[in-house]
Write a protein that holds these residues in place. Structure first.
Motif, PDB file in Angstrom:
ATOM      1  N   SER A   1      15.321  -3.381   1.893  1.00 23.67           N
ATOM      2  CA  SER A   1      14.488  -4.279   1.096  1.00 23.67           C
ATOM      3  C   SER A   1      15.407  -5.329   0.483  1.00 23.67           C
ATOM      4  CB  SER A   1      13.772  -3.523  -0.020  1.00 23.67           C
ATOM      5  OG  SER A   1      13.137  -4.443  -0.902  1.00 23.67           O
TER       6      SER A   1
ATOM      7  N   SER B   1       2.172   3.751   3.670  1.00 24.39           N
ATOM      8  CA  SER B   1       2.021   2.485   4.382  1.00 24.39           C
ATOM      9  C   SER B   1       1.602   1.373   3.427  1.00 24.39           C
ATOM     10  CB  SER B   1       0.990   2.631   5.499  1.00 24.39           C
ATOM     11  OG  SER B   1       0.777   1.395   6.144  1.00 24.39           O
ATOM     12  N   GLU B   2       0.592   1.623   2.628  1.00 19.14           N
ATOM     13  CA  GLU B   2       0.109   0.617   1.678  1.00 19.14           C
ATOM     14  C   GLU B   2       1.202   0.211   0.697  1.00 19.14           C
ATOM     15  OE1 GLU B   2      -3.379   2.197  -0.218  1.00 19.14           O
ATOM     16  OE2 GLU B   2      -4.449   2.385   1.684  1.00 19.14           O
TER      17      GLU B   2
ATOM     18  N   ILE C   1       4.499  -1.517   2.497  1.00 21.72           N
ATOM     19  CA  ILE C   1       4.212  -2.857   3.026  1.00 21.72           C
ATOM     20  C   ILE C   1       4.006  -3.833   1.868  1.00 21.72           C
ATOM     21  CG2 ILE C   1       2.624  -4.247   4.415  1.00 21.72           C
ATOM     22  CD1 ILE C   1       4.501  -2.188   5.981  1.00 21.72           C
TER      23      ILE C   1
ATOM     24  N   GLU D   1       6.398  -7.060   1.201  1.00 22.93           N
ATOM     25  CA  GLU D   1       5.795  -8.395   1.101  1.00 22.93           C
ATOM     26  C   GLU D   1       6.161  -9.045  -0.224  1.00 22.93           C
ATOM     27  OE1 GLU D   1       1.634  -7.695   1.839  1.00 22.93           O
ATOM     28  OE2 GLU D   1       1.937  -7.620   4.015  1.00 22.93           O
TER      29      GLU D   1
ATOM     30  N   ALA E   1      10.190  -8.721   6.716  1.00 22.52           N
ATOM     31  CA  ALA E   1       9.115  -8.684   7.713  1.00 22.52           C
ATOM     32  C   ALA E   1       9.497  -7.774   8.882  1.00 22.52           C
ATOM     33  CB  ALA E   1       8.813 -10.092   8.214  1.00 22.52           C
TER      34      ALA E   1
ATOM     35  N   ALA F   1       9.079  -4.176   7.721  1.00 22.51           N
ATOM     36  CA  ALA F   1       7.648  -3.849   7.662  1.00 22.51           C
ATOM     37  C   ALA F   1       7.116  -3.586   9.073  1.00 22.51           C
ATOM     38  CB  ALA F   1       6.871  -4.968   6.985  1.00 22.51           C
ATOM     39  N   SER F   2       7.551  -4.395  10.029  1.00 18.72           N
ATOM     40  CA  SER F   2       7.123  -4.220  11.412  1.00 18.72           C
ATOM     41  C   SER F   2       7.604  -2.879  11.977  1.00 18.72           C
ATOM     42  CB  SER F   2       7.655  -5.374  12.271  1.00 18.72           C
ATOM     43  OG  SER F   2       7.275  -5.215  13.608  1.00 18.72           O
TER      44      SER F   2
ATOM     45  N   LYS G   1       5.432  -0.162  10.391  1.00 21.87           N
ATOM     46  CA  LYS G   1       4.090  -0.161  10.976  1.00 21.87           C
ATOM     47  C   LYS G   1       4.111   0.451  12.378  1.00 21.87           C
ATOM     48  CE  LYS G   1       2.401  -4.231   8.526  1.00 21.87           C
ATOM     49  NZ  LYS G   1       2.021  -5.652   8.668  1.00 21.87           N
TER      50      LYS G   1
END
Length: 95
Positions: free
Chosen positions: A20, A41-42, A45, A49, A67, A70-71, A74
């Motif tokens: 991060s 996940s929530e 992410i 962001e 990003a 995060a990818s 996910k």
């Protein structure tokens, strides 16, 4: 802006280290805490962001590394769901 690495244990037994660009992630995830896959996940992410937004405010551009992380997360979650892996994600620690 201090960067932070964090370690996660997935319910399939695999552990990964993520990045991060900001300590804002401290506001979202607690060391040693287990989260459902959906809750993790929530939270993660949203944290990444928000970290990217903080970078953008300071430097004028979003953080592509946030990003990318995060990818990756996910993609891992999609893999777990595809394999029908149940259980919690453990947020091990910051490093």
């Amino acid at each position: 802006m201090p960067a932070v690495h964090f370690n996660v244990a997935w319910p399939d037994g695999i552990s990964n280290r993520y990045y991060s660009p900001s300590t804002v992630i401290f506001q979202y995830l607690n060391e040693g805490q287990a989260y459902s896959i959906e809750e993790f996940s929530e939270k993660v992410i949203a944290a990444l962001e928000n970290a990217s937004i903080r970078v953008e405010k300071k430097y004028g551009y979003a953080c592509s590394a946030a990003a990318d992380e995060a990818s990756k997360i996910k993609q891992k979650i999609h893999q777990l769901k595809t394999m029908n892996v149940q259980g919690n994600v453990t947020f091990k620690n910051y490093s």
